[in-house]
Write a protein that holds these residues in place. Structure first.
Motif, PDB file in Angstrom:
ATOM      1  N   MET A  51       0.841  -1.217   0.000  1.00  0.00           N
ATOM      2  CA  MET A  51       0.000   0.000   0.000  1.00  0.00           C
ATOM      3  C   MET A  51       0.868   1.256   0.000  1.00  0.00           C
ATOM      4  O   MET A  51       1.960   1.245   0.546  1.00  0.00           O
ATOM      5  N   ALA A  52       0.340   2.309  -0.628  1.00  0.00           N
ATOM      6  CA  ALA A  52       1.092   3.557  -0.649  1.00  0.00           C
ATOM      7  C   ALA A  52       1.189   4.141   0.765  1.00  0.00           C
ATOM      8  O   ALA A  52       0.328   3.897   1.598  1.00  0.00           O
ATOM      9  N   PHE A  53       2.244   4.866   1.029  1.00  0.00           N
ATOM     10  CA  PHE A  53       2.413   5.576   2.301  1.00  0.00           C
ATOM     11  C   PHE A  53       2.528   4.658   3.512  1.00  0.00           C
ATOM     12  O   PHE A  53       2.294   5.090   4.637  1.00  0.00           O
ATOM     13  N   GLU A  54       2.852   3.393   3.264  1.00  0.00           N
ATOM     14  CA  GLU A  54       2.882   2.427   4.357  1.00  0.00           C
ATOM     15  C   GLU A  54       3.727   2.888   5.548  1.00  0.00           C
ATOM     16  O   GLU A  54       3.259   2.945   6.680  1.00  0.00           O
ATOM     17  N   GLY A  55       4.969   3.221   5.248  1.00  0.00           N
ATOM     18  CA  GLY A  55       5.902   3.578   6.323  1.00  0.00           C
ATOM     19  C   GLY A  55       5.416   4.787   7.095  1.00  0.00           C
ATOM     20  O   GLY A  55       5.368   4.790   8.330  1.00  0.00           O
ATOM     21  N   LEU A  56       5.014   5.816   6.340  1.00  0.00           N
ATOM     22  CA  LEU A  56       4.561   7.054   6.963  1.00  0.00           C
ATOM     23  C   LEU A  56       3.309   6.814   7.803  1.00  0.00           C
ATOM     24  O   LEU A  56       3.199   7.280   8.944  1.00  0.00           O
ATOM     25  N   ALA A  57       2.371   6.044   7.237  1.00  0.00           N
ATOM     26  CA  ALA A  57       1.121   5.766   7.950  1.00  0.00           C
ATOM     27  C   ALA A  57       1.410   5.068   9.277  1.00  0.00           C
ATOM     28  O   ALA A  57       0.895   5.460  10.329  1.00  0.00           O
ATOM     29  N   ASP A  58       2.257   4.059   9.228  1.00  0.00           N
ATOM     30  CA  ASP A  58       2.605   3.325  10.453  1.00  0.00           C
ATOM     31  C   ASP A  58       3.166   4.259  11.512  1.00  0.00           C
ATOM     32  O   ASP A  58       2.751   4.249  12.671  1.00  0.00           O
ATOM     33  N   ARG A  59       4.117   5.076  11.087  1.00  0.00           N
ATOM     34  CA  ARG A  59       4.799   5.942  12.055  1.00  0.00           C
ATOM     35  C   ARG A  59       3.878   7.019  12.616  1.00  0.00           C
ATOM     36  O   ARG A  59       3.863   7.281  13.814  1.00  0.00           O
ATOM     37  N   LEU A  60       3.106   7.637  11.734  1.00  0.00           N
ATOM     38  CA  LEU A  60       2.220   8.702  12.221  1.00  0.00           C
ATOM     39  C   LEU A  60       1.134   8.128  13.120  1.00  0.00           C
ATOM     40  O   LEU A  60       0.786   8.714  14.147  1.00  0.00           O
ATOM     41  N   GLN A  61       0.622   6.968  12.733  1.00  0.00           N
ATOM     42  CA  GLN A  61      -0.454   6.394  13.545  1.00  0.00           C
ATOM     43  C   GLN A  61       0.031   6.041  14.948  1.00  0.00           C
ATOM     44  O   GLN A  61      -0.659   6.304  15.932  1.00  0.00           O
ATOM     45  N   SER A  62       1.240   5.485  15.044  1.00  0.00           N
ATOM     46  CA  SER A  62       1.702   5.124  16.391  1.00  0.00           C
ATOM     47  C   SER A  62       2.042   6.371  17.206  1.00  0.00           C
ATOM     48  O   SER A  62       1.844   6.418  18.419  1.00  0.00           O
ATOM     49  N   THR A  63       2.510   7.411  16.519  1.00  0.00           N
ATOM     50  CA  THR A  63       2.797   8.666  17.220  1.00  0.00           C
ATOM     51  C   THR A  63       1.512   9.311  17.747  1.00  0.00           C
ATOM     52  O   THR A  63       1.432   9.719  18.910  1.00  0.00           O
ATOM     53  N   LEU A  64       0.513   9.374  16.871  1.00  0.00           N
ATOM     54  CA  LEU A  64      -0.738  10.032  17.262  1.00  0.00           C
ATOM     55  C   LEU A  64      -1.499   9.217  18.297  1.00  0.00           C
ATOM     56  O   LEU A  64      -2.214   9.776  19.135  1.00  0.00           O
ATOM     57  N   GLN A  65      -1.312   7.906  18.247  1.00  0.00           N
ATOM     58  CA  GLN A  65      -1.984   7.035  19.201  1.00  0.00           C
ATOM     59  C   GLN A  65      -1.650   7.437  20.644  1.00  0.00           C
ATOM     60  O   GLN A  65      -2.495   7.413  21.523  1.00  0.00           O
ATOM     61  N   LYS A  66      -0.392   7.825  20.809  1.00  0.00           N
ATOM     62  CA  LYS A  66       0.074   8.167  22.166  1.00  0.00           C
ATOM     63  C   LYS A  66      -0.634   9.396  22.734  1.00  0.00           C
ATOM     64  O   LYS A  66      -0.786   9.538  23.938  1.00  0.00           O
TER      65      LYS A  66
END
Ligand code: GDP
Length: 297
Positions: free
Chosen positions: A1-16
């Motif tokens: 999927m496009a933006f995989e790396g960015l999505a993973d990182r942003l989602q875990s950051t925002l989750q906090k």
């Protein structure tokens, strides 16, 4: 999927921060440091990242956000809104001329996906908008480009205008528009030549085609996997030709997404469509808000 790396990182950051009942300025600072790294790793233009971080930070530490009942969620909302703005804000649709045919010039470097995308876009307009497009083969230099478009035309059952490779692209474009008028086509897509690199001859010829047919749209097709090179290509073509929009191809293979996130901010040009595969139906209108929500989960 496009933006995989960015999505993973942003989602875990925002989750906090999302569920926090109380958010301090320091929490926002920590979060923004992580967001900054995630964007840089996704190959987003350095200056674009800097501006983005500044905008989000200013809004996120505002009293209306931190003193709200759900500060964590409000911060995430700010990130979402600014990401949408970065991707272009409102969706930018393809032109539709009041006096058909709408003339669309397709430009770009060789291998970016220009010919394939001409077919995809014509197919999209016919399928989703009930239009009757004509495709014109004006790439007379790449061996087999004309044949490729003709094959696509057969596959799609869509007319292709061609005069072989001994007639100038300007003449082909001019006659194609004439033919589209006679046949009551409402769109004509002119598949122009690309080169491996930007050169003066190419630009000169494209300018002449532009002058001859006065297109309603000049769409640059760029390979999103080339990251910041794609942004530089967009800048050069825009300076020389005055583009109306960009189509980003091969987003299906782009795990980083730096081009998509930089093009609008650097060039001012909207992304109108994205290519998501080799098949003729693998093209989608680009919706900045949906893309932002997809990235942020
Ligand atoms: P042109 O030289 O710019 O006309 O490029 P082509 O249309 O011939 O495309 C070059 C290659 O890229 C072909 O193999 C296409 O199938 C492929 N391609 C084009 N768009 C996409 C896309 O969105 N995703 C993927 N995976 N491949 C694509």
């Amino acid at each position: 999927m496009a933006f995989e790396g960015l999505a993973d990182r942003l989602q875990s950051t925002l989750q906090k921060i999302r569920g926090k009942g109380k958010v301090e300025e320091a929490d926002v600072k920590v979060m923004m440091r992580e967001v900054r790294l995630a964007l840089l790793e996704a190959d987003v233009n350095f200056k674009v990242v800097k501006d983005f971080i500044k905008k989000v930070s200013e809004r996120a530490v505002g009293q209306d956000v931190l003193k709200s009942l759900t500060p964590g969620q409000q911060v995430v909302k700010v990130v979402n809104e600014e990401l949408t703005a970065l991707l272009g804000g409102e969706q930018s649709k393809i032109a539709s001329s009041g006096r058909p045919p709408t003339v669309v010039m397709m430009v770009g470097l060789q291998g970016a996906g220009k010919t394939t995308t001409s077919g995809k876009l014509a197919n999209h307009l016919r399928k989703k908008h009930n239009k009757k497009p004509l495709m014109a083969a004006a790439d007379i230099y790449r061996p087999a480009a004309i044949k490729q478009l003709e094959t696509l035309g057969k596959q799609l059952d869509m007319p292709v205008f061609s005069l072989g490779d001994q007639v100038s692209p300007v003449e082909i474009a001019r006659q194609a528009v004439q033919k589209a008028k006679e046949d009551h086509n409402d769109y004509v897509f002119i598949d122009t030549a690309g080169r491996l690199h930007i050169d003066e001859n190419l630009m000169e010829e494209l300018k002449q085609v532009k002058e001859a047919v006065k297109p309603d749209e000049i769409l640059l097709v760029v390979d999103s996997m080339t990251g910041q090179d794609a942004v530089n290509v967009a800048e050069s073509f825009n300076e020389q030709l005055g583009l109306t929009g960009v189509i980003l191809t091969k987003l299906d293979g782009d795990t980083r997404g730096g081009a998509a996130l930089s093009i609008k901010a650097v060039t001012g040009l909207p992304i109108k469509f994205v290519g998501l595969g080799e098949k003729m139906d693998a093209l989608e209108p680009f919706h900045p808000d949906r893309m932002a929500s997809r990235i942020l989960g």
